[in-house]
Structure formats: structure tokens, C-alpha cells
Write an enzyme that holds these catalytic residues in place. Structure first.
Site, PDB file in Angstrom:
ATOM      1  N   ASP A  88      37.461  34.901  37.975  1.00 15.62           N
ATOM      2  CA  ASP A  88      38.902  34.689  37.916  1.00 15.62           C
ATOM      3  C   ASP A  88      39.228  33.817  36.695  1.00 15.62           C
ATOM      4  O   ASP A  88      38.637  32.742  36.526  1.00 15.62           O
ATOM      5  CB  ASP A  88      39.298  33.978  39.228  1.00 15.62           C
ATOM      6  CG  ASP A  88      40.780  33.912  39.449  1.00 15.62           C
ATOM      7  OD1 ASP A  88      41.501  34.770  38.915  1.00 15.62           O
ATOM      8  OD2 ASP A  88      41.223  32.996  40.173  1.00 15.62           O
ATOM      9  N   ASP A 110      41.351  36.291  30.495  1.00 14.39           N
ATOM     10  CA  ASP A 110      42.746  35.836  30.446  1.00 14.39           C
ATOM     11  C   ASP A 110      43.114  35.291  29.069  1.00 14.39           C
ATOM     12  O   ASP A 110      42.732  34.180  28.703  1.00 14.39           O
ATOM     13  CB  ASP A 110      42.943  34.768  31.527  1.00 14.39           C
ATOM     14  CG  ASP A 110      44.377  34.255  31.581  1.00 14.39           C
ATOM     15  OD1 ASP A 110      45.224  34.756  30.803  1.00 14.39           O
ATOM     16  OD2 ASP A 110      44.653  33.357  32.387  1.00 14.39           O
ATOM     17  N   HIS A 193      51.382  30.329  40.097  1.00 10.98           N
ATOM     18  CA  HIS A 193      50.029  29.878  40.467  1.00 10.98           C
ATOM     19  C   HIS A 193      50.154  28.576  41.246  1.00 10.98           C
ATOM     20  O   HIS A 193      50.745  27.616  40.753  1.00 10.98           O
ATOM     21  CB  HIS A 193      49.204  29.578  39.209  1.00 10.98           C
ATOM     22  CG  HIS A 193      48.506  30.764  38.653  1.00 10.98           C
ATOM     23  ND1 HIS A 193      48.547  31.100  37.326  1.00 10.98           N
ATOM     24  CD2 HIS A 193      47.713  31.686  39.249  1.00 10.98           C
ATOM     25  CE1 HIS A 193      47.819  32.184  37.133  1.00 10.98           C
ATOM     26  NE2 HIS A 193      47.310  32.567  38.275  1.00 10.98           N
ATOM     27  N   GLY A 194      49.585  28.534  42.439  1.00 10.45           N
ATOM     28  CA  GLY A 194      49.681  27.317  43.238  1.00 10.45           C
ATOM     29  C   GLY A 194      50.854  27.423  44.191  1.00 10.45           C
ATOM     30  O   GLY A 194      50.924  28.329  45.004  1.00 10.45           O
ATOM     31  N   GLY A 227      49.050  34.297  42.471  1.00 14.71           N
ATOM     32  CA  GLY A 227      49.993  33.291  42.958  1.00 14.71           C
ATOM     33  C   GLY A 227      50.768  33.737  44.179  1.00 14.71           C
ATOM     34  O   GLY A 227      51.978  33.541  44.269  1.00 14.71           O
ATOM     35  N   SER A 229      50.445  32.612  47.257  1.00 16.67           N
ATOM     36  CA  SER A 229      50.663  31.564  48.264  1.00 16.67           C
ATOM     37  C   SER A 229      52.146  31.222  48.383  1.00 16.67           C
ATOM     38  O   SER A 229      52.806  31.003  47.365  1.00 16.67           O
ATOM     39  CB  SER A 229      49.891  30.294  47.885  1.00 16.67           C
ATOM     40  OG  SER A 229      48.510  30.516  47.982  1.00 16.67           O
ATOM     41  N   ASN A 248      45.733  38.120  44.230  1.00 14.74           N
ATOM     42  CA  ASN A 248      44.979  36.856  44.265  1.00 14.74           C
ATOM     43  C   ASN A 248      45.667  35.878  45.200  1.00 14.74           C
ATOM     44  O   ASN A 248      46.899  35.714  45.153  1.00 14.74           O
ATOM     45  CB  ASN A 248      44.907  36.255  42.865  1.00 14.74           C
ATOM     46  CG  ASN A 248      43.832  36.914  42.041  1.00 14.74           C
ATOM     47  OD1 ASN A 248      43.732  38.148  42.017  1.00 14.74           O
ATOM     48  ND2 ASN A 248      43.009  36.118  41.387  1.00 14.74           N
ATOM     49  N   TYR A 249      44.854  35.245  46.024  1.00 12.02           N
ATOM     50  CA  TYR A 249      45.403  34.357  47.051  1.00 12.02           C
ATOM     51  C   TYR A 249      44.407  33.232  47.291  1.00 12.02           C
ATOM     52  O   TYR A 249      43.231  33.488  47.493  1.00 12.02           O
ATOM     53  CB  TYR A 249      45.597  35.177  48.339  1.00 12.02           C
ATOM     54  CG  TYR A 249      46.211  34.434  49.485  1.00 12.02           C
ATOM     55  CD1 TYR A 249      47.586  34.262  49.565  1.00 12.02           C
ATOM     56  CD2 TYR A 249      45.425  33.917  50.503  1.00 12.02           C
ATOM     57  CE1 TYR A 249      48.155  33.580  50.628  1.00 12.02           C
ATOM     58  CE2 TYR A 249      45.983  33.244  51.566  1.00 12.02           C
ATOM     59  CZ  TYR A 249      47.353  33.076  51.622  1.00 12.02           C
ATOM     60  OH  TYR A 249      47.908  32.412  52.678  1.00 12.02           O
TER      61      TYR A 249
HETATM   62 ZN   LIG Z   1      45.558  33.569  38.692  1.00  8.22          ZN
END
Ligand SMILES: [Zn+2]
Length: 303
Positions: A88, A110, A193-194, A227, A229, A248-249
Site C-alpha cells: 500500500d 503512488d 485518508h484516515g 479512505g 473509514s 482500502n479500509y
Molecule cells: Zn490510501
């Protein structure tokens, strides 16, 4: 069984669901995520992020890639469901070389913070270099904003006052997809993200996902979303229906553990407390619960 992410995603497109891509930076998380996928009978992508690597920041105190990779491989190989080992947010070439040596078969490369042309040129070169090795590549276009609960190197908090400035543009997505030929293209469509800003509800741009999917005509290029969450349940399902097939989690699942451990400590106050129980029972159970909740949501519109 250990499989390549590319193969998994074909099934997700065919049957209209998203595959969870969950970080497994330590043993408890790894056990919990694999067990959650097995209990639900769904494929799973297990991630190691460069930001989680102690080589990147010894102060952060988590396991280095070379320590966790052999464990990830053993758990993947013996799992009853398909499991892909994925990197990741790899941010430099030295890290990707280490990842390939460690046995990862899929890498997110990335370069999303660079200008579009540079992102395309570097991602294309990476695909050309590693595709002959059978490595699946994820790229990102439209740099996503960050709001991590703890200090993750390279992911300092972004200005979250107007998320639209981070959205991926369909015409740029088309160009990125055609020129790089990545297997997964992660797009910025309203997630963070977060955590989202306190008191702010998610506002995913479902029409934008549809526009990007329509612009990217190559069916072998799959759309990813990071992101997740804190994103509203119905919006996640709508995003999967609109074309997102890899999600993605991590943050929500990871931070819930803290509250469960606090409750356990309070309940048993005054008594000696085993760290091993806190980690391998309390943390494991909470992580598995969080993983199952997310994976069920990603599978909700499967047909
Ligand atoms: Zn990410």
C-alpha cells in the site's frame, strides 16, 4: 490460497462487488482480517503500507516489511479464501524492490502528489518494469487528502475545508489509464485518508465515479477507492455499484480497538493484566468485528 490481485478483481467486476484491501501491520490484525474473510467466504487483499514500515520511521514502532511478509505469506497460503499480498502506497523504488524480494505480488506505486504528466511517466515506467515479473500495479490519480488519527510519515493532515479540490477529473483519469496501463486506478471522489473532519458526513461523488468508469473503456483497469473509514454505508454501496471494485479500509477498524481495550481495563481495574490477552483476544475480536462489518458492506450488492 495466495492469488494475484488481478485475478480476484475480474471476479469482482463480473459479480458486482468490491474486494476489501485491509492493512495487516501486525499478527493480531493479520489473524483478524484473514479470519473475517474466511467467516464471510470472501476474497481479501492484505496490505503492508510503506508508511507502516519501521525502516521509514523507527519512532512509529511497527513491524518492518521483511518481518511481516513471511507471516502474511503463510496466512495467505493456508487461507480457505483467495488472498492477495499487496503493498500500500509505495513511495520510492528502493521500497518496491524490497517488496518484490519479500514476496509481494501486487504493489501500489503512488506518485499522486506529482503533476499529472510526471505521475503518468513514472507510473508507466514502473508498470513496464514489473509487469513482466507478474506484479499487479495500482496507481493513483487525484491526490487524496489526509487526516490520520496518529502521525503517519508522509501523510500529514490536509486542508479538508473543500474536498472538491482533490477530485479526480474524468479526462485526466482516461489519459492516466490509457498511458500507464495500470491494473487498478485509485481515484479521489470525496473520501479522506484516515478520518473525515469532526462532525462532517461523507459526500461521495457517485456521478463522478460513473463518469470516470465510462471514460476508462479498458475493462481490465479496475477502479479503487481509499479512505473508506467513516463513509456512510449507503454511499459505499452506491460507489461499488457505480464502478469501485477495490476498497482500502483500516483506520475505523484500527481505532475501535483502543476503546475496547479501555473498557476491558476499566472492568478489571486493580487486577494484574496480561498484555497477551489484550492483544490476542480483545484486539483480535474487535479487529475481526470491524473487518467483517466492512467486508459485508463491500459484498452487499454482489450478484
Ligand atoms: Zn490510501
Amino acid at each position: 490460497m495466495l492469488v494475484n490481485m488481478k485475478e480476484m478483481l475480474k471476479d469482482a467486476e463480473l459479480h458486482n462487488y468490491a474486494i476489501g484491501s485491509l492493512n495487516t501491520p501486525n499478527l493480531e490484525t493479520l489473524r483478524a482480517v484473514i479470519d473475517a474473510a474466511e467467516e464471510l467466504g470472501c476474497p481479501i487483499i492484505i496490505n503492508h503500507a510503506q508508511g507502516h514500515d519501521s525502516i521509514c520511521d523507527p519512532e512509529y514502532g511497527v513491524v518492518a516489511m521483511e518481518d511481516i511478509a513471511p507471516l502474511m505469506k503463510v496466512f495467505a497460503e493456508r487461507a480457505k479464501v483467495p488472498v492477495a499480498m499487496h503493498i500500500d502506497h509505495a513511495l520510492d523504488d528502493a521500497f518496491t524492490r524490497r517488496a518484490i524480494r519479500a514476496g509481494f505480488t501486487s504493489i501500489m506505486y503512488d506518485r499522486s502528489t506529482l503533476p499529472l504528466e510526471q505521475n503518468i511517466a513514472l507510473t508507466k515506467k514502473f508498470v513496464d518494469d514489473v509487469a513482466p515479473l507478474g506484479i499487479t500495479v495500482e496507481g493513483e490519480i487525484g491526490a487524496m487528502p489526509n487526516n490520520m488519527p496518529t502521525c503517519v510519515p508522509g501523510q500529514e493532515a490536509s486542508d479538508l475545508s473543500d474536498l472538491s479540490v482533490y477530485y479526480t477529473k474524468p479526462e485526466e483519469a482516461k489519459k492516466f489509464a490509457e498511458e500507464t496501463n495500470v491494473d487498478v486506478m485509485t481515484v479521489s471522489i470525496g473520501t479522506v485518508h484516515g478520518m473525515y473532519m469532526a462532525g462532517v458526513k461523507s459526500d461521495l461523488q457517485i456521478d463522478l465515479i460513473k463518469d470516470i468508469r465510462a471514460a476508462v473503456t479498458n475493462e481490465n483497469i479496475h477502479l479503487g477507492m481509499h479512505g473508506c473509514s467513516g463513509t456512510e454505508h449507503d454511499q459505499v454501496v452506491a460507489a461499488v455499484n457505480a464502478g469501485i471494485k477495490k476498497i482500502n479500509y483500516f483506520t475505523a477498524m484500527d481505532t475501535c480497538v483502543t476503546e475496547a481495550i479501555k473498557d476491558f481495563i476499566k472492568e478489571h481495574e486493580g487486577r494484574p493484566m496480561n498484555y497477551s490477552v489484550l492483544a490476542s483476544k480483545i484486539a483480535y475480536e474487535e479487529l475481526k468485528k470491524g473487518a467483517k462489518k466492512a467486508l459485508s458492506m463491500f459484498m452487499e450488492c454482489k450478484r
